[in-house]
Write a protein that holds these residues in place. Structure first.
Motif, PDB file in Angstrom:
ATOM      1  N   ASP A 275      16.631  31.922  -2.194  1.00 13.94           N
ATOM      2  CA  ASP A 275      16.070  31.954  -3.522  1.00 13.94           C
ATOM      3  C   ASP A 275      16.709  31.049  -4.551  1.00 13.94           C
ATOM      4  OD1 ASP A 275      15.612  34.611  -6.138  1.00 13.94           O
ATOM      5  OD2 ASP A 275      14.768  32.600  -5.887  1.00 13.94           O
TER       6      ASP A 275
ATOM      7  N   PRO B 159      17.330  28.316  -7.300  1.00 11.22           N
ATOM      8  CA  PRO B 159      16.724  27.908  -8.545  1.00 11.22           C
ATOM      9  C   PRO B 159      16.729  26.233  -8.318  1.00 11.22           C
ATOM     10  CG  PRO B 159      18.414  29.395  -9.196  1.00 11.22           C
ATOM     11  CD  PRO B 159      18.437  29.016  -7.778  1.00 11.22           C
ATOM     12  N   ALA B 160      15.752  25.828  -8.684  1.00 10.94           N
ATOM     13  CA  ALA B 160      15.221  24.463  -8.458  1.00 10.94           C
ATOM     14  C   ALA B 160      16.536  23.634  -9.289  1.00 10.94           C
ATOM     15  CB  ALA B 160      13.999  24.080  -9.255  1.00 10.94           C
TER      16      ALA B 160
ATOM     17  N   GLU C 232      10.693  26.883  -0.075  1.00  6.86           N
ATOM     18  CA  GLU C 232      10.875  26.055  -1.469  1.00  6.86           C
ATOM     19  C   GLU C 232      11.064  26.970  -2.662  1.00  6.86           C
ATOM     20  OE1 GLU C 232      10.678  22.525  -1.746  1.00  6.86           O
ATOM     21  OE2 GLU C 232      11.199  22.636   0.393  1.00  6.86           O
ATOM     22  N   PRO C 233      11.960  26.629  -3.559  1.00  9.44           N
ATOM     23  CA  PRO C 233      12.079  27.462  -4.512  1.00  9.44           C
ATOM     24  C   PRO C 233      10.730  27.675  -5.165  1.00  9.44           C
ATOM     25  CG  PRO C 233      13.395  25.471  -4.734  1.00  9.44           C
ATOM     26  CD  PRO C 233      12.477  25.585  -3.602  1.00  9.44           C
ATOM     27  N   SER C 234       9.753  26.866  -5.383  1.00  4.22           N
ATOM     28  CA  SER C 234       8.275  26.968  -6.088  1.00  4.22           C
ATOM     29  C   SER C 234       7.674  28.228  -5.307  1.00  4.22           C
ATOM     30  CB  SER C 234       7.595  25.650  -6.273  1.00  4.22           C
ATOM     31  OG  SER C 234       7.376  25.464  -4.825  1.00  4.22           O
ATOM     32  N   GLN C 235       7.879  28.077  -3.969  1.00  3.65           N
ATOM     33  CA  GLN C 235       7.236  29.152  -3.248  1.00  3.65           C
ATOM     34  C   GLN C 235       7.845  30.713  -3.651  1.00  3.65           C
ATOM     35  OE1 GLN C 235       7.181  29.100   0.899  1.00  3.65           O
ATOM     36  NE2 GLN C 235       5.078  27.997   0.893  1.00  3.65           N
ATOM     37  N   GLU C 236       9.055  30.655  -3.945  1.00  5.04           N
ATOM     38  CA  GLU C 236       9.622  31.938  -4.087  1.00  5.04           C
ATOM     39  C   GLU C 236       9.126  32.578  -5.306  1.00  5.04           C
ATOM     40  OE1 GLU C 236      11.709  34.532  -3.032  1.00  5.04           O
ATOM     41  OE2 GLU C 236      11.499  33.595  -0.981  1.00  5.04           O
ATOM     42  N   ALA C 237       9.163  31.408  -6.396  1.00  8.26           N
ATOM     43  CA  ALA C 237       8.644  31.955  -7.787  1.00  8.26           C
ATOM     44  C   ALA C 237       7.225  32.220  -7.698  1.00  8.26           C
ATOM     45  CB  ALA C 237       8.790  30.647  -8.633  1.00  8.26           C
ATOM     46  N   THR C 238       6.514  31.372  -6.853  1.00 10.15           N
ATOM     47  CA  THR C 238       5.022  31.637  -6.808  1.00 10.15           C
ATOM     48  C   THR C 238       4.794  33.268  -6.252  1.00 10.15           C
ATOM     49  OG1 THR C 238       4.686  29.536  -6.312  1.00 10.15           O
ATOM     50  CG2 THR C 238       2.689  30.980  -6.030  1.00 10.15           C
TER      51      THR C 238
END
Ligand code: ZN
Lengths: 356, 199
Positions: A180, A182-183, A220-226
């Motif tokens: 996880d 963060p970008a 990818e961080p964005s995947q976790e966030a999604t």
């Protein structure tokens, strides 16, 4: 035995799960000759039959969600465990290296090198020691950054120095897990390296875990966030939004993709019904054979087929689940219920598709 | 399958040795009763889901502390009960969420139960009504009677274990259970009388 003694033991007679001994035999004999106590026992027996709580099914996806969460926690724990081990190795290393340091010092004295060079050694050692692959850490501070973060560097200053300029420092106390990241904290130029922790997790993670994320590089961080956002939608029963977001994660192929596919299918079920969800459940069951997600998808597909009046297909799927740990009781219950319904309904009624 | 036939305690030992499949099996085996216990102890829906998850996270967290001095189910439901009590204390209003009024994030219990199957017809409607009545009567029980009832009927635990979980003497547990049964039966009887008079 008197009535008072009977009252003390009547619940044992009612439930019959305690070791039935002399006292319960006596109580039974007492009830045979005592109308009051016989009536009390009969009334309680009747109560047990009448008070049948409606079954409250486990919400779909809860089991998978728990396994995912447990896995994530364990990974975090392993991460901090590695950090501790790392520090321990560092400490041991510094002891073990003492003779070498002494030798080095001697050499330095003999060759007349400056003491300054010798002082530079511990920092170097620190860098080399980090890699658990037995490969020295890359000399470039940028490429070294992700790995150091992943296993908790002993020195935060060192870590910050190693980071790409402009990268944000991690907030104190914030859990740092490479699943996880963060970008903002990820050095943009760094190629994602497999971390030692991910390898350990891969070695210890059982195949049955539906979120078999540990054997893959960190998502990818964005995947976790999604995924998190999708879960929020799902919890709030915004199934349309949830489905779209889960689909993104599922198609991304990251560690959460298996669970995301399952949740997408569930979301489809709740937003559009079984017709829309069934192909999804079937696909998961076929694609991830043997995984928790596949079992869960099979279970849900069976419920859908049953709901659509395709009893035979539902039964087939239930039967395949009967051997899977944790499903046996549920499956038996469903099969019994189907049998009872089948007996009550006219022949052929079960095969007739129910109107949605 | 080996996992399916193993006792809770055997699975727990395996989990303590690092076997995650054993944990998954334990979780799946107990999730149903545990969720029902928690949902009926607190309120169904996201809260009960979160608490169920929390219980299993605690099981993982404290696995090393489990010394096999009690049964696994006793330990599991002790964790669940304590968590429920803490939660109810913190969010006292949830405990009073009625059958018809959903709380902030929960769904009325009757509705959740209704979701379950493709039941149709008058008989199903009637049995739903009876079910809802039982749920309501259960919620109206004093806390200590309700928990004993749930541990007995939902979690299917013997009185001896319930005594360990609640910290009450076994005889006290049994009399709480008896009161609970009698009260629930009474509530059902009242309901049937009303239903009959309306026909
Ligand atoms: Zn008597």
């Amino acid at each position: 035995m008197d009535c008072e003694g009977f009252d003390e033991i009547v619940l044992d007679l009612l439930y019959e799960d305690e070791p039935q001994g002399q006292a319960t035999d006596e109580a039974r004999r007492h009830a045979e000759g005592c109308p009051r106590c016989a009536a009390a026992l009969a009334s309680l027996q009747q109560a047990r039959v009448q008070i049948e709580l409606p079954s409250l099914p486990v919400p779909p996806g809860l089991a998978a969600r728990i396994l995912t969460e447990v896995e994530q926690r364990q990974q975090q724990e392993q991460s901090s465990w590695w950090g501790r081990l790392d520090r321990a190795i560092s400490l041991l290393g510094s002891f073990a290296m003492r003779p070498q340091t002494a030798m080095g010092a001697l050499l330095v004295l003999m060759t007349g090198l400056s003491l300054v060079l010798l002082r530079a050694k511990p920092a170097e050692r620190g860098t080399v020691r980090i890699t658990e692959h037995g490969i020295p850490a890359p000399p470039s501070p940028v490429s070294a950054a992700p790995e150091k973060k992943a296993i908790e560097m002993p020195s935060r200053k060192e870590e910050e120095r190693a980071r790409a300029p402009g990268a944000e420092a991690a907030p104190a106390g914030a859990p740092r897990d490479n699943t996880d990241p963060p970008a903002a904290t990820q050095a943009p130029a760094a190629a994602p390296l497999p971390t030692p922790r991910a390898e350990v997790a891969a070695a210890t993670t059982a195949a049955a875990e539906p979120a078999g994320k540990s054997d893959r590089p960190a998502p990818e961080p964005s995947q976790e966030a999604t995924f998190t956002a999708a879960m929020e939608h799902y919890k709030a029963r915004r199934y349309g939004d949830a489905m779209r977001a889960f689909d993104i994660v599922a198609n991304g192929g990251g560690g959460n993709s298996g669970v995301a596919a399952l949740y997408a299918a569930r979301s489809a079920r709740y937003s559009s019904g079984c017709n829309a969800a069934l192909p999804r459940f079937d696909a998961i069951a076929n694609r991830q054979v043997g995984s928790g997600a596949a079992s869960e998808a099979t279970w849900e597909a069976a419920l859908c087929y049953r709901e659509m009046g395709q009893g035979e297909r539902a039964k087939q799927l239930f039967l395949t689940l009967r051997r899977v740990a944790g499903y046996r009781d549920r499956v038996e219950k469903e099969l019994n219920a189907m049998e009872q319904r089948g007996a009550k309904e006219p022949a052929g009624a079960a095969a007739k598709p129910a109107s949605p | 399958m080996v996992v399916g036939d193993a006792s809770d305690e055997q699975l727990m030992r395996r989990f303590q040795e690092g076997d995650r499949v054993a944990f998954a099996a334990l979780m799946r085996r107990h999730l149903g009763p545990l969720y029902q216990f928690i949902a009926r102890h607190t309120s169904p829906g996201p809260l009960a889901e979160d608490l169920s998850q929390e219980v299993f996270l605690k099981v993982v967290e404290r696995a090393r502390d489990f010394k096999h001095e009690s049964r696994f189910s006793t330990w599991l439901f002790t964790i669940a009960r304590n968590l429920c009590i803490d939660t109810l204390r913190k969010q006292a209003h949830r405990a009073h969420a009625s059958l018809d009024e959903p709380d902030a994030e929960g769904v009325p219990l009757g509705e959740q139960v209704r979701d379950e199957g493709p039941q149709a017809g008058e008989r199903a409607a009637q049995s739903r009504e009876v079910g809802a009545r039982i749920e309501a009567a259960l919620r109206a029980l004093p806390e200590e009677q309700r928990e004993v009832f749930l541990l007995r009927e939902v979690a299917n635990l013997p009185f001896q274990e319930i005594a360990q979980i609640t910290g009450a003497p076994e005889n006290t547990v049994k009399s709480r259970m008896r009161y609970a049964l009698e009260r629930l039966q009474e509530a059902l009887r009242d309901f049937e009388e009303v239903a009959r008079s309306l026909r």
